[in-house]
Write a protein that holds these residues in place. Structure first.
Motif, PDB file in Angstrom:
ATOM      1  N   THR A  53       0.820  -1.211   0.000  1.00  0.00           N
ATOM      2  CA  THR A  53       0.000   0.000   0.000  1.00  0.00           C
ATOM      3  C   THR A  53       0.851   1.257   0.000  1.00  0.00           C
ATOM      4  O   THR A  53       0.319   2.358  -0.038  1.00  0.00           O
ATOM      5  CB  THR A  53      -0.932   0.030   1.230  1.00  0.00           C
ATOM      6  OG1 THR A  53      -0.136  -0.085   2.415  1.00  0.00           O
ATOM      7  CG2 THR A  53      -1.952  -1.089   1.184  1.00  0.00           C
ATOM      8  N   ASP A  74      -5.528   0.880   0.032  1.00  0.00           N
ATOM      9  CA  ASP A  74      -5.268  -0.523  -0.280  1.00  0.00           C
ATOM     10  C   ASP A  74      -4.300  -0.592  -1.462  1.00  0.00           C
ATOM     11  O   ASP A  74      -3.928   0.433  -2.038  1.00  0.00           O
ATOM     12  CB  ASP A  74      -6.560  -1.289  -0.572  1.00  0.00           C
ATOM     13  CG  ASP A  74      -7.406  -0.663  -1.672  1.00  0.00           C
ATOM     14  OD1 ASP A  74      -6.834  -0.039  -2.580  1.00  0.00           O
ATOM     15  OD2 ASP A  74      -8.642  -0.804  -1.628  1.00  0.00           O
ATOM     16  N   SER A  75      -3.884  -1.803  -1.810  1.00  0.00           N
ATOM     17  CA  SER A  75      -2.885  -1.958  -2.870  1.00  0.00           C
ATOM     18  C   SER A  75      -3.428  -1.535  -4.237  1.00  0.00           C
ATOM     19  O   SER A  75      -2.683  -1.046  -5.085  1.00  0.00           O
ATOM     20  CB  SER A  75      -2.372  -3.392  -2.927  1.00  0.00           C
ATOM     21  OG  SER A  75      -3.428  -4.288  -3.189  1.00  0.00           O
ATOM     22  N   LYS A  76      -4.717  -1.676  -4.444  1.00  0.00           N
ATOM     23  CA  LYS A  76      -5.329  -1.262  -5.713  1.00  0.00           C
ATOM     24  C   LYS A  76      -5.242   0.252  -5.886  1.00  0.00           C
ATOM     25  O   LYS A  76      -4.932   0.752  -6.964  1.00  0.00           O
ATOM     26  CB  LYS A  76      -6.790  -1.729  -5.750  1.00  0.00           C
ATOM     27  CG  LYS A  76      -7.453  -1.587  -7.085  1.00  0.00           C
ATOM     28  CD  LYS A  76      -8.844  -2.199  -7.057  1.00  0.00           C
ATOM     29  CE  LYS A  76      -9.502  -2.073  -8.412  1.00  0.00           C
ATOM     30  NZ  LYS A  76     -10.834  -2.672  -8.430  1.00  0.00           N
ATOM     31  N   LYS A  77      -5.519   0.994  -4.828  1.00  0.00           N
ATOM     32  CA  LYS A  77      -5.421   2.464  -4.864  1.00  0.00           C
ATOM     33  C   LYS A  77      -3.971   2.904  -5.077  1.00  0.00           C
ATOM     34  O   LYS A  77      -3.708   3.851  -5.800  1.00  0.00           O
ATOM     35  CB  LYS A  77      -5.964   3.078  -3.573  1.00  0.00           C
ATOM     36  CG  LYS A  77      -7.432   2.905  -3.385  1.00  0.00           C
ATOM     37  CD  LYS A  77      -8.181   4.039  -3.992  1.00  0.00           C
ATOM     38  CE  LYS A  77      -9.632   3.915  -3.582  1.00  0.00           C
ATOM     39  NZ  LYS A  77     -10.507   4.725  -4.348  1.00  0.00           N
ATOM     40  N   GLU A  80      -3.146   2.478  -8.630  1.00  0.00           N
ATOM     41  CA  GLU A  80      -3.834   3.510  -9.406  1.00  0.00           C
ATOM     42  C   GLU A  80      -3.087   4.846  -9.351  1.00  0.00           C
ATOM     43  O   GLU A  80      -2.964   5.545 -10.358  1.00  0.00           O
ATOM     44  CB  GLU A  80      -5.256   3.681  -8.862  1.00  0.00           C
ATOM     45  CG  GLU A  80      -6.116   4.633  -9.636  1.00  0.00           C
ATOM     46  CD  GLU A  80      -7.507   4.761  -9.017  1.00  0.00           C
ATOM     47  OE1 GLU A  80      -8.056   5.873  -9.063  1.00  0.00           O
ATOM     48  OE2 GLU A  80      -8.022   3.758  -8.495  1.00  0.00           O
TER      49      GLU A  80
END
Length: 113
Positions: A53, A74-77, A80
């Motif tokens: 993260t 989170d890792s997705k953010k 992004e």
């Protein structure tokens, strides 16, 4: 060595990245916003360590490089954020190189006699 951590917000606006104090800042936190043009970004990468993260951002300032470490929700953010900055760098680079190429084209004029 103790390192002071201050909550910051990262905003991308056009060709600029703004690093602002968080809305719920402490008494001793700075109220100053730092703004950097995309061409000042030296390095931007997501941490590969679990929990992935973290985002590391290094920008060029007058006196040298300045490093910022951000923690995403989170890792997705985090992915992004890194993707947005890298795409912005690529777009800016293409725009700049496109301008240079247009200047070169003007030399190839057809002259009628």
């Amino acid at each position: 060595m103790l390192v002071g951590r201050h909550e910051r917000a990262l905003a991308i606006d056009g060709d600029y990245i703004h690093i602002m104090p968080a809305a719920n800042r402490g008494l001793l936190d700075s109220v100053k916003t730092s703004s950097y043009h995309i061409k000042s970004v030296v390095y931007c990468k997501q941490s590969k360590k679990t929990p992935m993260t973290s985002v590391k951002l290094i920008v060029w300032r007058d006196g040298g490089n300045k490093t910022y470490d951000f923690e995403a929700e989170d890792s997705k953010k985090a992915a992004e954020i890194v993707s947005s900055i890298k795409n912005l760098q690529k777009t800016y680079s293409l725009e700049r190189s496109g301008t240079v190429k247009q200047v070169g084209k003007s030399r190839n004029r057809v002259v009628k006699q």
